[in-house]
Design an enzyme around this catalytic site. Structure first.
Site, PDB file in Angstrom:
ATOM      1  N   GLY A 177       0.788  -1.223   0.000  1.00  0.00           N
ATOM      2  CA  GLY A 177       0.000   0.000   0.000  1.00  0.00           C
ATOM      3  C   GLY A 177       0.817   1.268   0.000  1.00  0.00           C
ATOM      4  CB  THR A 207      -3.584  -3.359  -6.178  1.00  0.00           C
ATOM      5  OG1 THR A 207      -3.053  -3.357  -4.837  1.00  0.00           O
ATOM      6  CG2 THR A 207      -4.662  -4.423  -6.264  1.00  0.00           C
ATOM      7  CB  SER A 208       1.817  -2.075  -5.697  1.00  0.00           C
ATOM      8  OG  SER A 208       2.646  -3.166  -6.056  1.00  0.00           O
ATOM      9  CG  ASP A 265      -4.408  -6.777  -1.193  1.00  0.00           C
ATOM     10  OD1 ASP A 265      -4.277  -7.944  -0.786  1.00  0.00           O
ATOM     11  OD2 ASP A 265      -3.496  -5.945  -1.168  1.00  0.00           O
TER      12      ASP A 265
END
Length: 511
Positions: A177, A207-208, A265
């Site tokens: 995150g 998702t990064s 996530d």
């Protein structure tokens, strides 16, 4: 050729963790068996069985009526030559889907349920649609802590486990995150140079803009077999590899392939994913980094404390010594966001470059210091000083070079993407806020991590003074379409807030 058999044909389509088969609509077996598109079929060749999702084709150039087309993953799994005869039949629906339906209806699952689900997923009995149903059913707060333990244990038992035959095998993991934050690539060489065993298996980005494996891949090979990984760790006391090829908790890798496009996530699945991978890699001592900030994954201290309890509950019952560090997650760590830019930051820290990002250096030393204190010969409170000495003496840099060489060094080109665009301040003041999510999104839209040279290079951090028209960060991209979308997104919302110093949120104290 029997009417009940078809010749297999390799179809050059990457279906990424999903077995896909292709039948011509005019195929006699297709008509006789009443197959439907997107249904599951069972393929058998010389005793090897494979379950695949069926696609129906109307183009003879792709697959002819007497052929069975196979996606790259399915073809490689069967390990047979083109033209080999295969039989095709209806596949039974996975029995464990009954448990998924019960979970969708709010029922509680037991260990046997999770074991059956994990087994069916690894055996490719689930389609991506069915796996998505499982992920949604168990997402958010839909798992109690016992269910989370069951899920973790079932994921752990879905593949191989490494045993290093040593009493202390260290590791660390950040829940993510926070863009940048490439601390693992500094912690591993520091801890390994101290002499402790630290076999780091890392994930690719979900998702990064980059995962540790994506960034490390700039420097060396990361797709290593368990035997290769073992040899390197025995030689260098550490490694930085992708966990997917090691077949450690493989159900996790399959689920991640579904989570990525859905942007799922959840905390429960995250805990199960992290701990199953670490235990499968043979870790005995683990540091978990939970960054907290207004745009981090964890935004409130109460949420961080609850997550820490979940990690500790599962860790205690699965016999891993686990400590949680809650850290400042108000802004990206380091300056680069995206594989090439992150490697630049890491190498600057390892080379003790005065231009190296101070926050990346400091956080890495804190984490490495805590891990070094797992060593029974090190007094509590001495770890940080030992880690700093290893870094400043050049031993960490030398160790990293040895690990890179052992894993297989790549040709290194740290030039960022050829297309660039500066995003500038619209007023005078100081940087009061940086949106982690927005800066990461801009880097992803620019092409990271698939395009290694794409990303965002930060020029200003919290508290820095800026003047109107001064560059806050630079966008880099390789392809015009990505570049266009990323610059447009940044123009709409740069992720930066400019104001007065008093408006900056106070940092959290790591503990």
């Amino acid at each position: 050729m029997s009417i009940d058999t078809l010749k297999i044909r390799r179809i050059g389509i990457d279906t990424y963790h999903e077995n896909v088969a292709y039948l011509n609509r005019e195929c006699s077996i297709y008509r006789a068996e009443g197959f439907q598109a997107l249904s599951k079929i069972q393929i058998s060749i010389n005793g090897t069985r494979l379950l695949a999702v069926l696609n129906v084709v109307d183009d003879d150039a792709i697959v002819q009526p007497g052929e069975l087309g196979l996606s790259l993953q399915a073809f490689n799994y069967l390990n047979a030559s083109e033209g080999t005869l295969a039989t095709v039949d209806h596949a039974e629906a996975p029995k464990s889907m009954d448990a998924v339906r019960r979970k969708i209806n709010g029922e509680r699952l037991d260990q046997a349920d999770f074991d059956d689900i994990s087994h069916d997923i690894v055996e490719t009995r689930y389609s991506k649609m069915e796996m998505a149903a499982f992920l949604v059913a168990t997402g958010q707060n839909n798992l109690d802590r016992d269910e989370l333990l069951y899920l973790t244990r079932s994921m752990l038992n879905s593949g191989e486990r490494m045993d290093w035959h040593e009493p202390l095998v260290a590791d660390k993991h950040c829940i993510g995150g926070i863009p940048g934050n490439r601390t693992s690539m500094l912690v591993v060489p520091i801890v390994a140079a101290h002499g402790m065993l630290i076999p780091k298996t890392s994930s690719r980005a979900i998702t990064s803009p980059s995962g540790t494996a994506d960034t490390m891949e700039i420097l060396s090979k990361v797709n290593l077999t368990p035997d290769q990984m073992s040899d390197i760790v025995r030689q260098e006391r550490g490694c930085l590899v992708w966990g997917g090829t090691a077949k450690l908790a493989p159900v996790d890798d399959i689920l991640i392939a579904v989570e990525r496009p859905l942007g799922i996530d959840s905390q429960g699945q995250m805990v199960a994913s992290i701990l199953s991978k670490k235990l499968a890699a043979g870790s005995t001592h683990l540091i978990i980094d939970i960054p907290v900030g207004p745009t981090a994954k964890v935004r409130h201290m109460r949420q961080a404390l609850a997550l820490r309890k979940l990690f500790e509950f599962v860790g205690d019952r699965l016999n891993i010594h686990l400590e949680v560090m809650i850290t400042d997650g108000r802004q990206p760590i380091g300056l680069g966001i995206g594989p090439v830019l992150e490697v630049r930051d890491v190498m600057q820290v390892l080379n003790n470059d005065p231009e190296a990002p101070a926050d990346l250096r400091q956080k890495s030393l804190q984490l490495a210091g805590r891990i070094i204190e797992f060593d029974p010969d090190v007094r509590g409170g001495q770890g940080y000083a030992i880690a700093r000495d290893i870094l400043e003496s050049g031993r960490a840099c030398a160790k990293m070079k040895n690990i890179i060489k052992a894993q297989g060094a790549n040709e290194i080109d740290l030039q960022p993407g050829k297309l660039s665009y500066p995003v500038c301040a619209d007023r005078d003041g100081v940087v009061t806020h940086i949106d982690n999510f927005q800066t990461a999104k801009i880097a992803r839209i620019a092409g990271a991590p698939m395009d290694k040279k794409a990303g965002v290079d930060l020029f200003k951090k919290l508290g820095d003074k800026v003047t109107k028209g001064e560059a806050l960060f630079q966008i880099y991209a390789e392809f015009p379409a990505d570049f266009k979308f990323a610059t447009k997104l940044a123009q709409q919302n740069s992720g930066y807030s400019i104001g007065e110093k008093e408006q900056i949120l106070q940092p959290l104290i790591a503990f």
